[in-house]
Design a protein around this motif. Structure first.
Motif, PDB file in Angstrom:
ATOM      1  N   LYS A  23     -11.638 -22.466 -11.278  1.00  0.00           N
ATOM      2  CA  LYS A  23     -11.028 -23.591 -11.977  1.00  0.00           C
ATOM      3  C   LYS A  23     -11.594 -24.852 -11.312  1.00  0.00           C
ATOM      4  O   LYS A  23     -12.366 -24.753 -10.360  1.00  0.00           O
ATOM      5  N   THR A  24     -11.215 -26.007 -11.816  1.00  0.00           N
ATOM      6  CA  THR A  24     -11.701 -27.249 -11.200  1.00  0.00           C
ATOM      7  C   THR A  24     -10.539 -27.983 -10.542  1.00  0.00           C
ATOM      8  O   THR A  24      -9.526 -28.262 -11.186  1.00  0.00           O
ATOM      9  N   TRP A  25     -10.681 -28.247  -9.256  1.00  0.00           N
ATOM     10  CA  TRP A  25      -9.636 -28.937  -8.488  1.00  0.00           C
ATOM     11  C   TRP A  25      -9.851 -30.441  -8.554  1.00  0.00           C
ATOM     12  O   TRP A  25     -10.939 -30.919  -8.245  1.00  0.00           O
ATOM     13  N   ASP A  26      -8.814 -31.153  -8.928  1.00  0.00           N
ATOM     14  CA  ASP A  26      -8.872 -32.608  -8.853  1.00  0.00           C
ATOM     15  C   ASP A  26      -8.722 -33.051  -7.403  1.00  0.00           C
ATOM     16  O   ASP A  26      -7.919 -32.490  -6.659  1.00  0.00           O
ATOM     17  N   PHE A  35     -20.170 -31.964  -7.027  1.00  0.00           N
ATOM     18  CA  PHE A  35     -18.863 -31.317  -6.935  1.00  0.00           C
ATOM     19  C   PHE A  35     -18.542 -30.430  -8.135  1.00  0.00           C
ATOM     20  O   PHE A  35     -18.063 -29.311  -7.982  1.00  0.00           O
ATOM     21  N   TYR A  36     -18.821 -30.948  -9.325  1.00  0.00           N
ATOM     22  CA  TYR A  36     -18.236 -30.359 -10.520  1.00  0.00           C
ATOM     23  C   TYR A  36     -18.546 -28.869 -10.698  1.00  0.00           C
ATOM     24  O   TYR A  36     -17.643 -28.063 -10.915  1.00  0.00           O
ATOM     25  N   ASN A  37     -19.801 -28.502 -10.572  1.00  0.00           N
ATOM     26  CA  ASN A  37     -20.195 -27.091 -10.747  1.00  0.00           C
ATOM     27  C   ASN A  37     -19.548 -26.167  -9.732  1.00  0.00           C
ATOM     28  O   ASN A  37     -19.575 -24.963  -9.890  1.00  0.00           O
ATOM     29  N   GLN A  38     -19.046 -26.731  -8.664  1.00  0.00           N
ATOM     30  CA  GLN A  38     -18.573 -25.915  -7.546  1.00  0.00           C
ATOM     31  C   GLN A  38     -17.054 -25.818  -7.495  1.00  0.00           C
ATOM     32  O   GLN A  38     -16.496 -25.306  -6.523  1.00  0.00           O
ATOM     33  N   GLY A  39     -16.383 -26.349  -8.503  1.00  0.00           N
ATOM     34  CA  GLY A  39     -14.944 -26.199  -8.556  1.00  0.00           C
ATOM     35  C   GLY A  39     -14.142 -27.448  -8.217  1.00  0.00           C
ATOM     36  O   GLY A  39     -12.928 -27.370  -8.054  1.00  0.00           O
ATOM     37  N   PHE A  40     -14.815 -28.593  -8.149  1.00  0.00           N
ATOM     38  CA  PHE A  40     -14.119 -29.819  -7.729  1.00  0.00           C
ATOM     39  C   PHE A  40     -14.538 -31.011  -8.576  1.00  0.00           C
ATOM     40  O   PHE A  40     -15.638 -31.049  -9.105  1.00  0.00           O
TER      41      PHE A  40
END
Lengths: 206, 206
Positions: free
Chosen positions: A82-85, A104-109
């Motif tokens: 999922k993606t953590w804010d 960050f985005y591709n890695q879950g953040f």
DNA sequence: ATTTCTAAGTTAAATTTATCACAAAACAAT
DNA sequence: ATTGTTTTGTGATAAATTTAACTTAGAAAT
């Protein structure tokens, strides 16, 4: 660290495995093995197999691991399927660099909000983010249910910021300030500190 | 790691001790103890004493350690009782932040030269440093006898840059690119990678 | 002077972590 | 079908790291 059963030192290696798998995937590979991963990471094949064995069976004897499948499994284990804010506190040169970081985005953040206490910075736009007043930190983080934060303020203010973050519900803190944070159990902290790494290396020099 | 006798995991903790000692000194303290340091660092007093015992005797029974003396001893052990010139390769947002970082000098380091391959950047001045063409990397590093470098280029170029650095005599590399570098024995590498640290923490979330 | 307290350095024990070695499985080639 | 090769997952073993306990020494208080 807390959560029993799997040693934290094992957990710490999983993101490295994931990183290497993604590199391999980008290179167009479909399969790999503990031997291959081990060579790329400079660790033993046995250690990789042992580490993975804490979580299940992900490979096939004789053929190794499907990169796609093992990637998915590790992402699930690490909760980055999922993606953590995230919140970032402190927009100096370093904070600025992090806000502009595209990885960050591709890695879950993903960065969700950005804070500073400097009246000259508040309201400015950096990489599409409006810098918010640190006075609104707790309300904003609670509202957005943010669990992950990065601290890039000066060492003098890092502990105070930490307490506000925890108060607002943050559970994981990546701290760039050169100070060990005092946090209650259940809160994760990791440190990024180039001086520490450099001094570690100069021990071996001369 | 290489150099025998003292385990690398012990060496890795020494810079943390030094950091805490400097914080204490800034707070006006003159003396400390393994118990005090341990509490501040979240590790056991016994471990600190054991670690230090690899290098000699630095305290006094009953009274603990002189902050000034222990600081000097650790600086000597870690070879940061001198100032190491460093090269930085890659002046993106992150490189820019590092060049502007004011915290190196007191800790045994200073940036000496800065490289990039982008023709638009070469010749520009950043924080008083003229960005040099990466083509001049080997000559300049040899000339200045630089032993320590920081890599802030994209992952695709990090290995190539590493080889140039080693060729030029660099012995210690702080790598910010998300890739494991292949280096011969005798070359030190440390990694700084926020994604790895974040994923390590999210394992414990939810 | 004696007692009490504190805390370093160290040896031994306990715990954790990594390695080794092997059985079982998958696959390719003959 | 059989043989040979590869590679996983794992139980046993070895190595490493950490913790605990103890001896010694210094300082302060009585």
């Amino acid at each position: 660290m807390e959560k029993n059963q799997v040693p934290d030192i094992v957990v710490a290696r999983l993101p490295l495995y994931l990183q290497t798998l993604k590199t391999l995937e980008n290179e167009g590979a479909y399969n790999t093995s503990s031997k291959d991963l081990g060579q790329k990471l400079g660790i033993s094949a046995a250690q990789i197999r042992k580490d993975l064995s804490h979580f299940g069976e992900f490979g096939k004897q004789g053929t190794g691991y499907s990169i796609k499948y093992l990637t998915e499994c590790l992402e699930e284990i690490l909760h980055v399927n999922k993606t953590w804010d995230m919140a970032l506190i402190g927009v100096g040169f370093l904070g600025h660099a992090i806000v502009n970081f595209q990885g960050f985005y591709n890695q879950g953040f993903r960065i969700k909000c950005v804070f500073d206490s400097d009246p000259n910075k508040i309201g400015q736009i950096v990489a599409g983010f409006e810098i918010m007043d640190i006075k609104n930190l707790e309300a904003t983080i609670k509202e957005n249910r943010i669990k992950v934060a990065m601290i890039t303020v000066h060492a003098e203010n890092a502990q105070e910021v930490t307490e506000k973050l925890i108060n607002a519900g943050v559970k994981s803190i990546l701290n760039y300030a050169p100070i060990v944070l005092k946090v209650p159990t259940g809160i994760q902290v990791q440190y990024i500190n180039p001086i520490i790494e450099l001094q570690h290396m100069t021990y071996y020099l001369e």
